[in-house]
Design a protein around this motif. Structure first.
Motif, PDB file in Angstrom:
ATOM      1  N   UNK A  68     -34.619 -74.403   0.393  1.00 26.44           N
ATOM      2  CA  UNK A  68     -35.144 -75.318   1.404  1.00 26.44           C
ATOM      3  C   UNK A  68     -34.955 -74.756   2.818  1.00 26.44           C
ATOM      4  N   UNK A  69     -34.484 -73.515   2.897  1.00 25.53           N
ATOM      5  CA  UNK A  69     -34.219 -72.866   4.186  1.00 25.53           C
ATOM      6  C   UNK A  69     -34.579 -71.386   4.069  1.00 25.53           C
ATOM      7  N   UNK A  70     -35.871 -71.033   4.282  1.00 25.45           N
ATOM      8  CA  UNK A  70     -36.288 -69.641   4.085  1.00 25.45           C
ATOM      9  C   UNK A  70     -35.648 -68.657   5.054  1.00 25.45           C
ATOM     10  N   UNK A  71     -35.102 -69.155   6.157  1.00 30.32           N
ATOM     11  CA  UNK A  71     -34.461 -68.241   7.101  1.00 30.32           C
ATOM     12  C   UNK A  71     -33.106 -67.773   6.580  1.00 30.32           C
ATOM     13  N   UNK A  72     -32.290 -68.701   6.115  1.00 28.79           N
ATOM     14  CA  UNK A  72     -30.961 -68.344   5.604  1.00 28.79           C
ATOM     15  C   UNK A  72     -30.969 -67.990   4.122  1.00 28.79           C
ATOM     16  N   UNK A  73     -31.891 -68.597   3.352  1.00 28.77           N
ATOM     17  CA  UNK A  73     -31.957 -68.345   1.911  1.00 28.77           C
ATOM     18  C   UNK A  73     -33.395 -68.001   1.528  1.00 28.77           C
ATOM     19  N   UNK A  74     -33.884 -66.830   1.877  1.00 31.45           N
ATOM     20  CA  UNK A  74     -35.285 -66.506   1.571  1.00 31.45           C
ATOM     21  C   UNK A  74     -35.518 -66.366   0.068  1.00 31.45           C
ATOM     22  N   UNK A  75     -36.599 -66.998  -0.399  1.00 30.72           N
ATOM     23  CA  UNK A  75     -36.977 -66.849  -1.795  1.00 30.72           C
ATOM     24  C   UNK A  75     -37.446 -65.420  -2.053  1.00 30.72           C
ATOM     25  N   UNK A  76     -37.232 -64.937  -3.269  1.00 33.25           N
ATOM     26  CA  UNK A  76     -37.703 -63.612  -3.627  1.00 33.25           C
ATOM     27  C   UNK A  76     -36.716 -62.865  -4.491  1.00 33.25           C
ATOM     28  N   UNK A  77     -37.105 -61.628  -4.837  1.00 33.95           N
ATOM     29  CA  UNK A  77     -36.298 -60.795  -5.725  1.00 33.95           C
ATOM     30  C   UNK A  77     -35.713 -59.625  -4.937  1.00 33.95           C
ATOM     31  N   UNK A  78     -34.445 -59.317  -5.219  1.00 35.68           N
ATOM     32  CA  UNK A  78     -33.764 -58.179  -4.611  1.00 35.68           C
ATOM     33  C   UNK A  78     -33.051 -57.397  -5.700  1.00 35.68           C
ATOM     34  N   UNK A  79     -33.085 -56.055  -5.569  1.00 33.54           N
ATOM     35  CA  UNK A  79     -32.355 -55.184  -6.492  1.00 33.54           C
ATOM     36  C   UNK A  79     -31.291 -54.432  -5.700  1.00 33.54           C
ATOM     37  N   UNK A  80     -30.092 -54.440  -6.234  1.00 29.33           N
ATOM     38  CA  UNK A  80     -28.975 -53.765  -5.566  1.00 29.33           C
ATOM     39  C   UNK A  80     -28.252 -52.886  -6.577  1.00 29.33           C
ATOM     40  N   UNK A 101     -20.058 -73.262   8.627  1.00 26.89           N
ATOM     41  CA  UNK A 101     -21.308 -73.693   9.278  1.00 26.89           C
ATOM     42  C   UNK A 101     -22.368 -74.087   8.250  1.00 26.89           C
ATOM     43  N   UNK A 102     -23.206 -75.049   8.649  1.00 25.74           N
ATOM     44  CA  UNK A 102     -24.257 -75.549   7.764  1.00 25.74           C
ATOM     45  C   UNK A 102     -25.604 -75.503   8.478  1.00 25.74           C
ATOM     46  N   UNK A 103     -26.664 -75.488   7.687  1.00 19.08           N
ATOM     47  CA  UNK A 103     -28.006 -75.513   8.263  1.00 19.08           C
ATOM     48  C   UNK A 103     -28.434 -76.950   8.546  1.00 19.08           C
ATOM     49  N   UNK A 104     -29.694 -77.112   8.932  1.00 18.20           N
ATOM     50  CA  UNK A 104     -30.174 -78.438   9.283  1.00 18.20           C
ATOM     51  C   UNK A 104     -30.215 -79.412   8.126  1.00 18.20           C
ATOM     52  N   UNK A 164     -24.126 -72.223   4.882  1.00 19.03           N
ATOM     53  CA  UNK A 164     -24.909 -70.976   4.912  1.00 19.03           C
ATOM     54  C   UNK A 164     -24.055 -69.755   4.600  1.00 19.03           C
ATOM     55  N   UNK A 165     -22.745 -69.955   4.424  1.00 17.38           N
ATOM     56  CA  UNK A 165     -21.885 -68.822   4.133  1.00 17.38           C
ATOM     57  C   UNK A 165     -21.490 -68.072   5.390  1.00 17.38           C
TER      58      UNK A 165
END
Length: 555
Positions: free
Chosen positions: A353-365, A464-467, A472-473
Motif C-alpha cells: 500500500x506504499x510503493x515508495x517504501x515497499x515497491x512491488x516487484x521481484x528482486x534477486x540477490x 517510524x511509520x508511513x501514512x 517502514x523499518x
C-alpha cells in the motif's frame, strides 16, 4: 476427648518461626511440601497432620547442621488451628582459618574466608570443583586431602585443602567402536584430543558435545577411567539410532507470531557417516516456509550443509514470497566458530500500500556471508555466567545475478554474571545496511519491537511509520538490554528488565532519540528451557505496553 483427637488427626496449615537464615519455601521442601507462589492463587497452602510433625523436626535440625548451624533446634506447637514450627538457629560455626597446599592456584575455588559461616555442603562442592580444575590442567590422578576440623564448643572451623598431583597426564591409545554405518575416522574427526595430547577433562566434554551434535548419534561413551601411570587410554563406544528416519510434529504459540505449527522428516544417517537429509515445513500467522536440507561432517571439525526452500512472510503494509538457496561451510575451532555461506534470494514483494517504501516487484540477490562466534556461556538454554560474541557480514555486487550493490553488518554480544541473589545479564546489538546501487527487498531493513527486541512494543511495531501507520523499518539499529534474573525456589524465577533501542535511516542510529522499556517477567523451568512471560512498558508513556510469551531465555 473426642474433639481433641479430631483436632490431632486433621491436617493443619504450617507456619515457620525463628528461621532468619533459611526461608520458609526452603524449609517446606525439606519436609516434603511445596509452598505455592503468590501468583498460584488456585493452590491452597500445604497442610500436615500434627502426628507427623515430630519426625520432621529432626529433618529440619539436620538440614540446619548441613548449613553450619550445629546447635539448631526445632520444636512444634498448635496455635490458632495451625502448626507452628519454631526454629532456634543459635550461633553458627564460623570459619577461623583456611589453609591451602596446592601447586596450582585454587583460591577462587574455595568458598570460604575467615569469619564466613561454615557450610558443609559448600565444602563438599568445593572439593569437586578442585578435582575438576586439576583434571582440566592435565592432572588425572590428583590426590586431594581435605579436612574440616570443627570445634563445636567454640563454634569455629579450621579448613585444610592439601592437593598432591601426579606427573602431568597425556592421552594414551584411543580405541573407537562404532557401527558399520559410521567409519571410526569420522568419530575421530569429531574429537578434541589425539593420542599424546595433554590430558584434560574439558576437551572430553567438548568432544561429547560435538559428537552429540550429529542427530544420528543415539549414545556415546568416552571411557577415560583406566590410567596407565600418567597415560590415559580412551575407549569410545558409539551407537546410532536403529531407525534413522525421524518424523517430528509440533504446535506452539508466541506473542510475536501467534500460533505455530511445524512438521518434518529427516534421515539422520543418510548413506552412513552421519550425513543427514531432511524436509521440514512451518506455519505461523506471520511466517510460513518449506525447506529441504542436507548436512555432512568433514575432517578436522568442519561441516558442510546446503538447503533450498520457499518462504512466505506477512509484514504490515506488504507481503513477501521468496525462493531461497544456501550453501554453508562451518569450522569449529573452540571456542571460536566460523561460517562461510553463499545465499541466493529471489524475493517478490506484493500487496503493497506504499510503493515508495515497499515497491512491488521481484528482486534477486546473490550474497556471500561470513560470520564468527565465540561462546563461553555455561549453558545454552539457561546461562548464568560467561559471554557470547557474534559478528556477521554479508553483501553483493550488482550484476546479472544480483539486483543490488549493498552490505549489511550485525554485531551482538551478551554477558552473564552470577550474584548471591541471582544473575545479571546484559546484551548489546548493532546492525547497519547500506545500499550503494540498485534495490534490496524491504525485509532486509531492521524492524524493532517484540520479545527479542524492545518489549514495550509489539512485534515490529517500534520506529517510524508511513501514512498508513505501517512501520517502514530502519537502515541502522542499536539495542541494549539489562536483565536481573532472581530465583524463587527450584522452578520459578522473577525477572526485572530494561530495553533501549535507537533507530536510524543512515548507517548510524539517531542516538538522541532513545526508546526505553522497563518491566517485570516470570520464568518457569522446564526440560526444554524456561517458559517466560514478560510485560514491557514505555518509560515515557506507561500507557504504552506489550505482553510477551516465549520459551527459553532471550539471550
Amino acid at each position: 476427648m473426642i474433639l481433641s483427637q479430631f483436632l490431632i488427626a486433621a491436617a493443619l496449615p504450617i507456619k515457620f518461626s525463628g528461621n532468619h537464615t533459611i526461608d520458609d519455601r526452603e524449609l517446606y521442601e525439606v519436609i516434603g511440601l511445596k509452598k505455592p507462589y503468590f501468583f498460584e492463587f488456585w493452590k491452597s497452602a500445604p497442610k500436615l497432620e500434627p502426628k507427623k510433625v515430630n519426625p520432621l523436626l529432626t529433618l529440619i535440625e539436620n538440614y540446619y547442621k548441613s548449613h553450619g548451624f550445629y546447635h539448631a533446634k526445632a520444636k512444634s506447637s498448635i496455635r490458632k488451628n495451625r502448626i507452628v514450627i519454631e526454629v532456634e538457629e543459635n550461633e553458627p560455626i564460623r570459619v577461623e582459618n583456611v589453609s591451602t597446599i596446592s601447586p596450582l592456584p585454587i583460591d577462587t575455588l574455595i568458598p570460604f574466608e575467615k569469619g564466613d559461616r561454615f557450610d558443609p555442603e559448600k565444602f563438599i562442592e568445593s572439593k569437586k570443583r578442585i578435582q575438576k580444575f586439576y583434571a582440566n590442567h592435565q592432572y588425572c590422578n590428583v590426590k586431594l586431602n581435605t579436612k574440616a576440623f570443627v570445634d563445636i564448643e567454640k563454634n569455629r572451623a579450621y579448613i585444610v585443602y592439601d592437593v598432591t598431583p601426579n606427573d602431568p597426564c597425556v592421552f594414551g591409545k584411543i580405541s573407537i567402536h562404532a557401527p558399520e554405518s559410521v567409519e571410526p575416522k569420522i568419530i575421530a574427526s569429531l574429537l578434541h584430543f589425539r593420542e599424546g595430547d595433554p590430558y584434560s577433562a574439558e576437551v572430553i566434554r567438548r568432544s561429547y558435545r560435538e559428537i552429540y551434535a550429529n542427530e544420528g548419534i543415539e549414545r556415546v561413551v568416552i571411557d577415560d577411567g583406566k590410567h596407565d601411570g600418567n597415560k590415559v587410554p580412551v575407549n569410545i563406544t558409539v551407537s546410532v539410532y536403529p531407525k534413522p528416519v525421524h518424523i517430528t510434529t509440533g504446535a506452539g504459540f508466541s506473542s510475536d507470531e501467534g500460533i505455530n505449527l511445524q512438521a518434518g522428516i529427516k534421515h539422520r544417517n543418510f548413506f552412513g557417516n552421519l550425513k543427514t537429509l531432511g524436509l521440514e515445513a512451518r506455519y505461523s500467522q506471520v511466517k510460513a516456509f518449506v525447506r529441504a536440507s542436507a548436512d555432512t561432517p568433514l575432517p578436522n571439525h568442519n561441516r558442510a550443509s546446503a538447503d533450498i526452500g520457499a518462504k512466505r512472510e506477512i509484514y504490515d503494509g506488504y507481503h513477501e514470497r521468496s525462493l531461497l538457496a544456501r550453501i554453508n561451510l562451518k569450522q569449529s575451532r573452540y571456542p571460536h566458530f566460523f561460517q562461510e555461506s553463499l545465499i541466493y534470494d529471489d524475493t517478490t514483494t506484493s500487496d503493497s500500500n506504499d510503493p515508495e517504501n515497499f515497491p512491488n516487484g521481484k528482486l534477486r540477490i546473490l550474497s556471500p556471508l561470513g560470520s564468527w562466534e565465540i561462546d563461553k556461556r555455561d549453558s545454552v538454554l539457561e546461562p548464568t555466567k560467561g559471554y557470547k560474541l557474534q559478528a556477521e557480514g554479508m553483501g553483493s555486487y550488482k550484476s546479472e545475478f544480483s539486483d543490488a550493490t549493498y552490505y549489511k553488518v550485525l554485531l551482538t554480544g551478551a554477558y552473564h554474571r552470577p550474584f548471591p541473589w541471582g544473575v545479571s545479564s546484559v546484551r548489546l546489538k548493532y546492525g547497519a545496511i547500506k545500499v550503494l546501487q540498485g534495490k534490496v527487498p524491504p525485509s532486509y531493513r531492521f524492524y524493532a519491537g517484540g520479545m527479542n527486541s524492545n518489549r514495550a512494543y509489539s512485534y515490529r511495531q517500534l520506529g517510524p511509520k508511513n501514512g498508513y501507520g505501517d512501520p517502514i523499518g530502519a537502515y541502522s539499529i542499536t539495542e541494549g538490554t539489562v536483565e536481573l534474573r532472581i530465583p524463587m525456589g527450584s522452578s520459578f524465577k522473577t525477572v526485572v528488565f530494561s530495553d533501549i533501542t535507537y533507530l536510524g535511516q543512515t548507517t548510524l542510529p539517531d542516538y538522541g532519540k532513545p526508546y526505553i522499556a522497563v518491566g517485570p517477567g516470570i520464568r518457569y523451568k522446564t526440560p526444554i528451557g524456561p517458559i517466560a512471560l514478560d510485560a514491557g512498558f514505555d518509560i515515557d508513556d506507561l500507557s504504552r505496553f506489550a505482553i510477551h510469551f516465549h520459551i527459553g531465555e532471550l539471550f
